[in-house]
Scaffold this motif. Structure first.
Motif, PDB file in Angstrom:
ATOM      1  N   CYS A  75       5.009 -40.898-118.884  1.00  0.00           N
ATOM      2  CA  CYS A  75       4.911 -39.625-119.599  1.00  0.00           C
ATOM      3  C   CYS A  75       6.016 -39.502-120.643  1.00  0.00           C
ATOM      4  CB  CYS A  75       4.963 -38.464-118.599  1.00  0.00           C
ATOM      5  SG  CYS A  75       3.346 -37.976-117.972  1.00  0.00           S
ATOM      6  N   ASN A  76       5.938 -40.333-121.665  1.00  0.00           N
ATOM      7  CA  ASN A  76       6.805 -40.163-122.835  1.00  0.00           C
ATOM      8  C   ASN A  76       6.033 -40.595-124.069  1.00  0.00           C
ATOM      9  OD1 ASN A  76       7.483 -43.036-123.606  1.00  0.00           O
ATOM     10  ND2 ASN A  76       8.339 -43.041-121.531  1.00  0.00           N
ATOM     11  N   LYS A  77       6.416 -40.047-125.206  1.00  0.00           N
ATOM     12  CA  LYS A  77       5.631 -40.233-126.432  1.00  0.00           C
ATOM     13  C   LYS A  77       5.551 -41.693-126.855  1.00  0.00           C
ATOM     14  CE  LYS A  77       6.039 -35.663-128.535  1.00  0.00           C
ATOM     15  NZ  LYS A  77       6.433 -34.889-129.730  1.00  0.00           N
ATOM     16  N   ARG A  78       6.645 -42.435-126.697  1.00  0.00           N
ATOM     17  CA  ARG A  78       6.630 -43.829-127.136  1.00  0.00           C
ATOM     18  C   ARG A  78       5.609 -44.637-126.355  1.00  0.00           C
ATOM     19  NH1 ARG A  78       8.251 -48.761-125.978  1.00  0.00           N
ATOM     20  NH2 ARG A  78       9.063 -50.110-127.640  1.00  0.00           N
ATOM     21  N   ASP A  79       5.608 -44.493-125.040  1.00  0.00           N
ATOM     22  CA  ASP A  79       4.634 -45.203-124.208  1.00  0.00           C
ATOM     23  C   ASP A  79       3.208 -44.835-124.581  1.00  0.00           C
ATOM     24  OD1 ASP A  79       6.705 -46.374-122.809  1.00  0.00           O
ATOM     25  OD2 ASP A  79       5.829 -45.954-120.844  1.00  0.00           O
ATOM     26  N   ILE A  80       2.969 -43.531-124.744  1.00  0.00           N
ATOM     27  CA  ILE A  80       1.609 -43.053-125.011  1.00  0.00           C
ATOM     28  C   ILE A  80       1.133 -43.522-126.383  1.00  0.00           C
ATOM     29  CG2 ILE A  80       0.225 -40.966-125.400  1.00  0.00           C
ATOM     30  CD1 ILE A  80       1.945 -39.621-123.207  1.00  0.00           C
ATOM     31  N   THR A 118      -1.732 -41.945-118.061  1.00  0.00           N
ATOM     32  CA  THR A 118      -0.314 -41.606-118.021  1.00  0.00           C
ATOM     33  C   THR A 118       0.055 -41.023-116.667  1.00  0.00           C
ATOM     34  OG1 THR A 118       1.468 -40.480-119.224  1.00  0.00           O
ATOM     35  CG2 THR A 118      -0.603 -39.266-118.940  1.00  0.00           C
ATOM     36  N   PHE A 119       1.294 -41.211-116.260  1.00  0.00           N
ATOM     37  CA  PHE A 119       1.696 -40.786-114.921  1.00  0.00           C
ATOM     38  C   PHE A 119       3.137 -40.306-114.902  1.00  0.00           C
ATOM     39  CE2 PHE A 119       3.287 -45.059-115.220  1.00  0.00           C
ATOM     40  CZ  PHE A 119       4.459 -45.064-114.481  1.00  0.00           C
ATOM     41  N   ILE A 120       3.428 -39.498-113.890  1.00  0.00           N
ATOM     42  CA  ILE A 120       4.802 -39.086-113.602  1.00  0.00           C
ATOM     43  C   ILE A 120       4.868 -38.765-112.118  1.00  0.00           C
ATOM     44  CG2 ILE A 120       4.470 -36.614-114.071  1.00  0.00           C
ATOM     45  CD1 ILE A 120       7.286 -36.671-115.412  1.00  0.00           C
ATOM     46  N   ALA A 121       6.029 -39.016-111.513  1.00  0.00           N
ATOM     47  CA  ALA A 121       6.174 -38.826-110.071  1.00  0.00           C
ATOM     48  C   ALA A 121       6.202 -37.345-109.710  1.00  0.00           C
ATOM     49  CB  ALA A 121       7.445 -39.508-109.591  1.00  0.00           C
ATOM     50  N   THR A 122       5.703 -37.023-108.509  1.00  0.00           N
ATOM     51  CA  THR A 122       5.629 -35.625-108.068  1.00  0.00           C
ATOM     52  C   THR A 122       6.191 -35.391-106.669  1.00  0.00           C
ATOM     53  OG1 THR A 122       3.352 -36.040-107.328  1.00  0.00           O
ATOM     54  CG2 THR A 122       3.632 -35.068-109.516  1.00  0.00           C
ATOM     55  N   SER A 123       6.522 -36.442-105.933  1.00  0.00           N
ATOM     56  CA  SER A 123       7.055 -36.233-104.580  1.00  0.00           C
ATOM     57  C   SER A 123       8.521 -35.800-104.660  1.00  0.00           C
ATOM     58  CB  SER A 123       6.932 -37.515-103.752  1.00  0.00           C
ATOM     59  OG  SER A 123       7.750 -38.539-104.282  1.00  0.00           O
ATOM     60  N   ASP A 124       8.962 -35.107-103.630  1.00  0.00           N
ATOM     61  CA  ASP A 124      10.339 -34.598-103.623  1.00  0.00           C
ATOM     62  C   ASP A 124      11.362 -35.725-103.744  1.00  0.00           C
ATOM     63  OD1 ASP A 124       9.425 -32.026-103.414  1.00  0.00           O
ATOM     64  OD2 ASP A 124       9.679 -31.881-101.243  1.00  0.00           O
ATOM     65  N   ILE A 125      11.114 -36.828-103.039  1.00  0.00           N
ATOM     66  CA  ILE A 125      12.082 -37.931-103.067  1.00  0.00           C
ATOM     67  C   ILE A 125      12.182 -38.554-104.455  1.00  0.00           C
ATOM     68  CG2 ILE A 125      10.409 -39.705-102.320  1.00  0.00           C
ATOM     69  CD1 ILE A 125      12.679 -40.924-100.646  1.00  0.00           C
ATOM     70  N   HIS A 126      11.082 -38.622-105.180  1.00  0.00           N
ATOM     71  CA  HIS A 126      11.107 -39.167-106.535  1.00  0.00           C
ATOM     72  C   HIS A 126      11.759 -38.177-107.507  1.00  0.00           C
ATOM     73  CE1 HIS A 126       8.614 -42.950-106.607  1.00  0.00           C
ATOM     74  NE2 HIS A 126       8.445 -42.536-105.357  1.00  0.00           N
ATOM     75  N   ILE A 180       6.558 -31.575-118.717  1.00  0.00           N
ATOM     76  CA  ILE A 180       6.412 -32.912-119.296  1.00  0.00           C
ATOM     77  C   ILE A 180       4.967 -33.388-119.176  1.00  0.00           C
ATOM     78  CG2 ILE A 180       7.039 -35.340-119.016  1.00  0.00           C
ATOM     79  CD1 ILE A 180       9.823 -34.368-118.122  1.00  0.00           C
ATOM     80  N   ALA A 181       4.387 -33.255-117.996  1.00  0.00           N
ATOM     81  CA  ALA A 181       3.015 -33.723-117.771  1.00  0.00           C
ATOM     82  C   ALA A 181       2.042 -33.005-118.692  1.00  0.00           C
ATOM     83  CB  ALA A 181       2.633 -33.511-116.312  1.00  0.00           C
ATOM     84  N   ARG A 182       2.181 -31.698-118.780  1.00  0.00           N
ATOM     85  CA  ARG A 182       1.270 -30.909-119.620  1.00  0.00           C
ATOM     86  C   ARG A 182       1.390 -31.319-121.084  1.00  0.00           C
ATOM     87  NH1 ARG A 182       2.278 -25.727-117.903  1.00  0.00           N
ATOM     88  NH2 ARG A 182       4.255 -25.769-119.061  1.00  0.00           N
ATOM     89  N   ASN A 183       2.625 -31.437-121.567  1.00  0.00           N
ATOM     90  CA  ASN A 183       2.823 -31.769-122.977  1.00  0.00           C
ATOM     91  C   ASN A 183       2.387 -33.186-123.316  1.00  0.00           C
ATOM     92  OD1 ASN A 183       3.811 -29.235-123.540  1.00  0.00           O
ATOM     93  ND2 ASN A 183       5.971 -29.825-123.396  1.00  0.00           N
ATOM     94  N   MET A 184       2.591 -34.116-122.397  1.00  0.00           N
ATOM     95  CA  MET A 184       2.223 -35.499-122.684  1.00  0.00           C
ATOM     96  C   MET A 184       0.711 -35.712-122.651  1.00  0.00           C
ATOM     97  SD  MET A 184       4.917 -37.024-123.633  1.00  0.00           S
ATOM     98  CE  MET A 184       5.335 -35.420-124.348  1.00  0.00           C
ATOM     99  N   ASN A 235      15.375 -41.944-118.294  1.00  0.00           N
ATOM    100  CA  ASN A 235      15.988 -41.315-119.452  1.00  0.00           C
ATOM    101  C   ASN A 235      15.379 -39.940-119.683  1.00  0.00           C
ATOM    102  OD1 ASN A 235      17.350 -43.690-119.765  1.00  0.00           O
ATOM    103  ND2 ASN A 235      16.025 -44.461-121.395  1.00  0.00           N
ATOM    104  N   ASN A 236      16.109 -39.083-120.366  1.00  0.00           N
ATOM    105  CA  ASN A 236      15.582 -37.757-120.655  1.00  0.00           C
ATOM    106  C   ASN A 236      14.362 -37.876-121.552  1.00  0.00           C
ATOM    107  OD1 ASN A 236      17.569 -36.434-119.191  1.00  0.00           O
ATOM    108  ND2 ASN A 236      19.007 -36.451-120.918  1.00  0.00           N
ATOM    109  N   VAL A 237      13.298 -37.195-121.170  1.00  0.00           N
ATOM    110  CA  VAL A 237      12.065 -37.213-121.949  1.00  0.00           C
ATOM    111  C   VAL A 237      11.870 -35.843-122.561  1.00  0.00           C
ATOM    112  CG1 VAL A 237       9.587 -37.586-121.881  1.00  0.00           C
ATOM    113  CG2 VAL A 237      11.083 -38.898-120.379  1.00  0.00           C
ATOM    114  N   PRO A 238      11.757 -35.741-123.889  1.00  0.00           N
ATOM    115  CA  PRO A 238      11.600 -34.418-124.508  1.00  0.00           C
ATOM    116  C   PRO A 238      10.312 -33.753-124.063  1.00  0.00           C
ATOM    117  CG  PRO A 238      11.176 -36.168-126.101  1.00  0.00           C
ATOM    118  CD  PRO A 238      11.738 -36.817-124.876  1.00  0.00           C
ATOM    119  N   ALA A 239      10.428 -32.497-123.691  1.00  0.00           N
ATOM    120  CA  ALA A 239       9.248 -31.749-123.239  1.00  0.00           C
ATOM    121  C   ALA A 239       8.484 -31.183-124.418  1.00  0.00           C
ATOM    122  CB  ALA A 239       9.677 -30.613-122.318  1.00  0.00           C
TER     123      ALA A 239
END
Length: 654
Positions: free
Chosen positions: A163-168, A185-193, A208-212, A650-654
């Motif tokens: 979930c970042n613009k460069r990858d997408i 596209t994917f991003i982690a959602t579990s508490d441990i991640h 992030i998920a919504r914007n990507m 790394n920080n991903v711009p929302a």
């Protein structure tokens, strides 16, 4: 879970004859197979119940069955509620298996075979991982992604991205050339991640998920899949919320991954059911499953998810993948085909199961020895088995003999009781007709190939074994075949398959073996003189001593290639019995220089390993060919050096 499904009377179908699912029109021959079940009021009879699970193949039922058509492809909807899309991720998740290194050419070959198999979606790779991966995905999109058959079937070509613009953007640049492109596209959602990997709050991850997803749609991609990584360990209410938001942002498929393979079938089925019941807008998307095999339950979890409402299953050939692997395509597809109507409420796929064995062999070695009887297949010794891979072992990973559907023992009967039953009726111990998955157990024409056989006989046998070779390839195989036939009374299918694997399906030849001379024995050190030819046709000769013939030959090759590598694995098998058997060798190497790629999940750099195979009646020649093949793969990878990709940490711009 399995027993509760089997015992549920509400899932029984009253239909007396159930036809096989739709097959892609890439195969011109009608399916020779059908399922036959008795009326439901006879199910109390044990004998009739046994008959209800028997598969009728062309040997006993020559009439072609009616076939279901594959529904028209609409990204977020399937017109037939019983149709299950097959999403193959062999080229992406499968390649994350240690040692499963694929070149761009090999990926393209596998993608073409997957299209022949009839998968709905091919996840061709992780384009942002490297230049080579990007070019491979792009090539697959341009070729396989535009090969439309007569019925309008063409596979969706998918590229994975974080979930970042460069990858997408990179994923879109690779897949946009396909007729049906998809961004996953994917991003982690579990508490441990969230706590340890992303170091982000739930609100940040939702944003992030919504914007990507919106960004992916803004690029012009109308087919966007979203995965909440580690959904199996994620909080339910958070899952419902983030999935609802990405649906509003334009996602068309929601993939629910059991990333660490921790759930049981009952749990995973309930997870899918809960998501279906509680996620706003879920009726506007397709629910998908992606199950890892850490507890050996990936196939069971996938089937449970489909039974609970998922209409896409993410699988790999032979179940290869990260750690313990993924749900196996052949297991999931055949389970749906055998039990979909009778137990799973009418589910079916569009897979042409007759290409399963060929596709499996494309991924790795399958070793099988045929017995003399049509129905008695006897496995004796793993090291002297026959029927080695029809195609180059692209990943260099062997399948265990007892692997369901495609393992060497899947249709093997050693027990005398079983053999007796098989001779009387094959349905006594086989629920799947081997011909249905493309496994031919005998040469019905009775043709025996030998030194007097001509091109036509060889070409016919190659066609029966599933090969379509051009004239140049056939000529190359023919002279290798004649050479073997001069030294053997009879050339078996296993010999032919080994020759095809060694001659036709090798990686791009940056180096090619021309000659080798070995001196070895107990009276002194072994010496080897090796002559290689480079890509420009220039000959190079080197001589070296070693601990044995193979060691000295490998050291001589290293002197020529000048690309240091460490030998990690070395194995050899005889494809038939007898002292005159063809030997197949498999090696796994790691370059001493830095050969690394990016892990699609973690963003970390991982060391690449490279496999190679060789075949020949001389075991040293076979060994040298395998080593040269692995070096060719490594050097090809070096020419397409990976680009650096920033980690998702790394920080991903929302």
């Amino acid at each position: 879970m399995a027993s509760s499904i089997l015992r549920n009377p509400m899932l029984s179908s009253p239909t007396t004859t159930i036809t096989t699912p739709s097959l892609p029109s890439s195969s011109s021959k009608p399916s020779p197979l059908s399922f036959r079940f008795p009326p439901s009021h006879h199910r109390s009879s044990l004998s009739l119940r046994i008959k209800s699970l028997r598969l009728s193949c062309s040997l006993s039922d020559p009439s072609p069955p009616l076939r279901r058509r594959r529904p028209e492809y609409i990204p977020n909807r399937i017109s037939d509620p019983n149709y299950v899309r097959v999403f193959d991720t062999t080229l992406r998740d499968g390649e994350q298996s240690p040692g499963a290194t694929l070149t761009s050419k090999e990926k393209l070959d596998i993608a073409r075979q997957l299209a022949k198999l009839g998968v709905d979606v091919i996840e061709a790779g992780f384009p942002a991982a490297s230049k080579d991966d990007f070019e491979a995905v792009k090539t697959i999109a341009e070729t396989v992604g535009n090969a439309v058959d007569g019925d309008g079937y063409v596979p969706v070509i998918c590229g994975l991205s974080r979930c970042n613009k460069r990858d997408i953007e990179t994923a879109w640049e690779a897949v946009k050339y396909a007729k049906r492109p998809r961004i996953h596209t994917f991003i982690a959602t579990s508490d441990i991640h969230l706590e340890y990997k992303l170091k982000k709050s739930k609100d940040e991850v939702i944003e992030i998920a919504r914007n990507m997803v919106k960004f992916a749609r803004s690029l012009g991609c109308e087919d966007v899949e979203f995965s909440p990584e580690d959904a199996g360990r994620s909080e339910r209410e958070f899952l419902y919320e983030i999935l609802g938001e990405v649906i509003k942002a334009g996602a068309t498929t929601l993939n629910i991954p059991d990333t660490v393979g921790i759930t049981l079938p009952s749990e995973f089925g309930q997870l899918i059911a809960d998501i279906k019941a509680n996620t706003p807008g879920i009726e506007n998307v397709i629910i998908s499953t992606h199950c890892q095999n850490d507890l050996g339950l990936s196939t069971a979890n996938t089937l449970s998810g489909a039974h609970s409402g998922a209409r896409q299953v993410e699988v790999t050939i032979n179940g290869i993948g990260e750690r313990a692997g993924n749900a196996s395509l052949e297991e999931v597809v055949m389970a749906i085909k055998c039990r979909g109507d009778h137990v799973l409420g009418g589910l079916y796929t569009g897979i042409d199961t007759r290409h399963i064995v060929m596709t499996s062999k494309m991924i790795n070695f399958i070793i099988l020895r045929r017995g003399r009887s049509l129905w008695i297949v006897k496995i004796r010794y793993l090291t002297t088995c026959g029927l080695v891979s029809q195609v180059e072992d692209y990943t260099g990973m062997q399948t265990q003999p007892h692997k369901a559907i495609v393992g060497a023992n899947a249709f093997a009967h050693e027990s005398g009781i079983h053999q007796d039953g098989m001779l009387k009726h094959k349905g006594t111990y086989e629920i799947i007709c081997p011909e249905e998955i493309g496994l031919e157990r005998s040469n019905d024409a009775g043709i025996v190939l030998g030194k007097l056989s001509g091109r036509h006989a060889l070409k016919d046998r190659l066609t029966e074994l599933g090969y379509v070779l051009d004239d140049e390839q056939l000529s190359s195989i023919f002279w290798r075949f004649k050479s073997v036939a001069e030294r053997k009374k009879r050339v078996t299918d296993a010999d032919i398959i080994a020759l095809v694997s060694d001659e036709v399906f090798q990686p791009e030849a940056l180096w090619r073996l021309l000659d080798i001379q070995i001196t070895c024995g107990t009276l002194g050190l072994s010496t080897a003189t090796v002559k290689l030819v480079d890509a420009d046709g220039k000959e190079h000769v080197a001589c070296s001593m070693g601990a044995g013939p193979v060691d000295s030959a490998y050291k001589a090759i290293d002197l020529i290639v000048k690309e240091p590598a460490t030998l990690l694995e070395y194995s050899m098998n005889a494809v038939t019995e007898g002292i005159d058997a063809i030997a197949t060798t498999r090696v796994l190497i790691r370059g001493n220089n830095n050969y690394s790629t990016t892990n699609a999940i973690t963003g970390e750099e991982v060391q690449r390993t490279f496999s190679g195979t060789g075949a020949g009646m001389d075991i040293v020649v076979s060994s040298v060919k395998a080593y040269v093949g692995a070096l060719n793969k490594m050097l090809d990878f070096k020419e397409n050096a990976p680009t650096k990709v920033p980690s998702q940490n790394n920080n991903v711009p929302a």
